[in-house]
Design a protein around this motif. Structure first.
Motif, PDB file in Angstrom:
ATOM      1  N   ALA A  42       0.833  -1.203   0.000  1.00 53.22           N
ATOM      2  CA  ALA A  42       0.000   0.000   0.000  1.00 53.22           C
ATOM      3  C   ALA A  42       0.865   1.250   0.000  1.00 53.22           C
ATOM      4  O   ALA A  42       1.813   1.359   0.766  1.00 53.22           O
ATOM      5  N   ARG A  43       0.510   2.181  -0.866  1.00 59.62           N
ATOM      6  CA  ARG A  43       1.287   3.422  -0.939  1.00 59.62           C
ATOM      7  C   ARG A  43       0.456   4.651  -0.621  1.00 59.62           C
ATOM      8  O   ARG A  43       0.980   5.759  -0.592  1.00 59.62           O
ATOM      9  N   LYS A  44      -0.833   4.469  -0.470  1.00 57.35           N
ATOM     10  CA  LYS A  44      -1.693   5.603  -0.130  1.00 57.35           C
ATOM     11  C   LYS A  44      -2.647   5.180   0.971  1.00 57.35           C
ATOM     12  O   LYS A  44      -2.905   3.995   1.168  1.00 57.35           O
ATOM     13  N   GLY A  45      -3.187   6.190   1.658  1.00 55.40           N
ATOM     14  CA  GLY A  45      -4.195   5.908   2.673  1.00 55.40           C
ATOM     15  C   GLY A  45      -3.595   5.258   3.904  1.00 55.40           C
ATOM     16  O   GLY A  45      -2.379   5.140   4.052  1.00 55.40           O
ATOM     17  N   ARG A  46      -4.477   4.845   4.799  1.00 59.18           N
ATOM     18  CA  ARG A  46      -4.034   4.386   6.102  1.00 59.18           C
ATOM     19  C   ARG A  46      -3.209   3.097   6.025  1.00 59.18           C
ATOM     20  O   ARG A  46      -2.340   2.866   6.851  1.00 59.18           O
ATOM     21  N   ALA A  47      -3.506   2.263   5.036  1.00 58.83           N
ATOM     22  CA  ALA A  47      -2.767   1.004   4.921  1.00 58.83           C
ATOM     23  C   ALA A  47      -1.290   1.251   4.642  1.00 58.83           C
ATOM     24  O   ALA A  47      -0.451   0.404   4.939  1.00 58.83           O
ATOM     25  N   SER A  48      -0.962   2.422   4.097  1.00 51.67           N
ATOM     26  CA  SER A  48       0.443   2.685   3.750  1.00 51.67           C
ATOM     27  C   SER A  48       1.316   2.767   5.001  1.00 51.67           C
ATOM     28  O   SER A  48       2.530   2.586   4.929  1.00 51.67           O
TER      29      SER A  48
END
Lengths: 330, 215
Positions: free
Chosen positions: B171-177
């Protein structure tokens, strides 16, 4: 997981009704989810508006009052509020001197506050924004959402609020808020996972005997898991992580923050270790705040936030504040 | 599968049926979306979309706009005002921009929808600063838009495949990043909900992929 609630759907509204009953100095709009200091707008003064998901109490609603926030917008649990709330808050506190949005760096908060700033400006309100991104556990790069806003938010809101209270213009308040944000660094650990009312059970699995290093404040898992450490070892680890990123030349404000379910007895013991390691590392602590201020529902654990301050920032930190959760000098 | 005509007319009622069916689908899948989110986010994707799409279904039942563009714009605005988080502005922008791109035509066809949805997806990418491969809803939406130029069925399949294909991604965006490498081996909740909306579109158009395929 047992919780002191009625049904998950009304948790935020129920809390706001209780807040209104407890704090007559605040004007709490339960339906529209806005908490405003009752004497707003204050003539000639910049309004300070923040907000974010609920579940971090007393952040942000507990910091509304003279010397700190003018208004707060609570979202659903761990969910950014919507632009409508922020526009309503901005309109309620704008005296014509403009409004500063204090935004924690999460994708949702940033997007909603950006939309709100545009809408508020359409209504003729001058808006400035400051982003809080103090969590050193997150690698800051072009390929991530960037560092999370955590404990540093308290420093930004307090000092920006004091600057506004002194009658400084929006541009100056914004500059000071940004200075505080850029000078703040945090690191947090979880001893237990967090349970949201909607899910009703822990959002991640953290076995007995292990802790999670580098957690945020939303029950998102951290970056590393280890066998349980002592308070001394955690303080060494957390402070080292912060100082690796920011080696303060001047004195610092220290926030030793509980995540919600860690007793103050443990927190004060942890603070002793934090002060010890700061002393060993040659960092001068100007002021210390210990308590549950930027929490994550029922998570056990703690975070450390340091903010490097000069004389001006320290004076603004010491300035009188009168909110439900932070109150001195008045 | 019968050959699909781009000319099948889609009116405001069609889009109301689609969004109402989306509300039902989100209701049905809410706990699955929340569970996916718990693994790499903050365990609220299902309940947030539930709140938003309930509000969308409610407003469309009360006050039905006359054109497809107006239906989507109203639904988008409703999502922005009720969901919060990142998914509110992102899904809200997707529907609003798609609606705007459809203009005030009383009826549109699949080709026009594909084109408008493409503009909506581009707006989402710009707002979120994400690109395909970042483990976001775009991984389902972009291939779906491309495939929609040809068929509803293909779009549904592409969206499902796109969502499943997020599993090995970092993941590179959002909270998962924030999780870095630990985000790997989990299907993205945003891509999953996006696929749900596209699959529902195919169902309402009467062109759903055969049961069990693409899952």
């Amino acid at each position: 997981m047992k919780m002191l609630i009625n049904v998950p759907e009304t948790v935020v509204a129920d809390a706001l009704r209780g807040m209104a009953a407890a704090h007559p100095d605040l004007s709490v709009d339960v339906e529209n989810r806005v908490v405003v200091r009752r004497d707003a707008p204050v003539a000639g003064k910049v309004g300070i508006v923040s907000g974010g998901g609920s579940g971090h109490e007393p952040l942000h609603g507990g910091f509304v009052g003279p010397g700190m926030l003018s208004a707060a917008c609570p979202g659903e649990v761990f969910t950014s509020p919507v632009p409508d709330q922020m526009v309503r808050a901005a309109a309620a506190v704008d005296s014509g001197s403009g409004v500063l949005f204090v935004v924690k760096n999460y994708t949702g908060d940033v997007l909603n506050f950006d939309m709100a700033a545009e809408l508020a400006e359409d209504e003729g309100i001058q808006v400035a924004k400051v982003l809080v991104h103090d969590d050193v556990a997150v690698t800051d790069s072009l390929f991530t959402a960037g560092r999370r806003g955590t404990g540093g938010t308290l420093f930004v809101e307090k000092i920006a609020g004091a600057a506004a209270d002194e009658g400084m213009p929006l541009e100056r308040v914004e500059t000071i808020a940004r200075q505080v944000s850029e000078a703040s660094r945090s690191f947090g650990v979880a001893l237990t996972a967090v349970s949201t009312p909607a899910k009703g059970s822990p959002t991640f699995d953290l076995p007995e005997g292990e802790l999670e290093l580098g957690i945020g404040i939303h029950g998102e898992p951290g970056r590393e898991r280890r066998a349980m450490m002592t308070s001394r070892e955690i303080a060494d680890f957390a402070v080292a992580a912060i100082l690796e990123d920011l080696q303060p030349r001047g004195p610092v404000l220290a926030l030793v923050n509980g995540m919600g379910a860690t007793p103050l007895l443990e927190l004060y013991g942890f603070n002793a270790e934090v002060q010890r390691v700061l002393g060993e590392r040659g960092v001068t602590v100007a002021r210390t705040l210990v308590g549950n201020y930027v929490t994550s529902l029922d998570m056990a654990g703690c975070s450390v936030t340091l903010c490097e301050v000069d004389d001006d920032l320290l004076r603004l930190w010491d300035a009188p504040v009168s909110t439900p959760a932070l109150r001195w000098g008045r | 599968m019968a050959e699909q005509e781009s000319g099948q007319a889609l009116d405001a009622a069609f889009f109301i049926r689609w969004l109402t069916a989306c509300a039902a689908a989100v209701e049905r899948e809410a706990s699955r979306l929340t569970d996916l989110d718990a693994a790499i986010g903050d365990a609220d994707h299902g309940s947030n979309l539930q709140r938003g799409f309930r509000a969308v279904a409610e407003v469309l039942a009360k006050d039905a706009p006359a054109t497809p563009g107006a239906v989507l714009t109203l639904a988008g605005r409703q999502l922005i005002s009720t969901v919060g988080g990142a998914s509110g502005p992102l899904y809200g922008t997707l529907l609003r921009r798609t609606g705007k791109a459809l203009g005030d035509a009383a009826e549109v066809d699949r080709a026009a929808l594909a084109d408008a949805l493409g503009q909506g997806v581009a707006a989402v990418a710009q707002l979120g600063g994400a690109a395909k491969g970042d483990k976001t809803m775009l991984d389902a939406l972009e291939p779906a838009v491309d495939a929609l130029a040809t068929s509803y069925e293909g779009a549904a399949r592409a969206a499902e495949e796109g969502a499943v294909a997020t599993t090995p991604l970092l993941a590179r965006k959002g909270r998962a990043s924030y999780l870095g490498e630990r985000s790997i081996d989990h299907q993205d909740p945003g891509a999953t909900s996006a696929a749900l909306l596209v699959t529902t579109l195919a169902e309402i158009a009467g062109q759903a992929p055969a049961a069990g395929s693409g899952q």
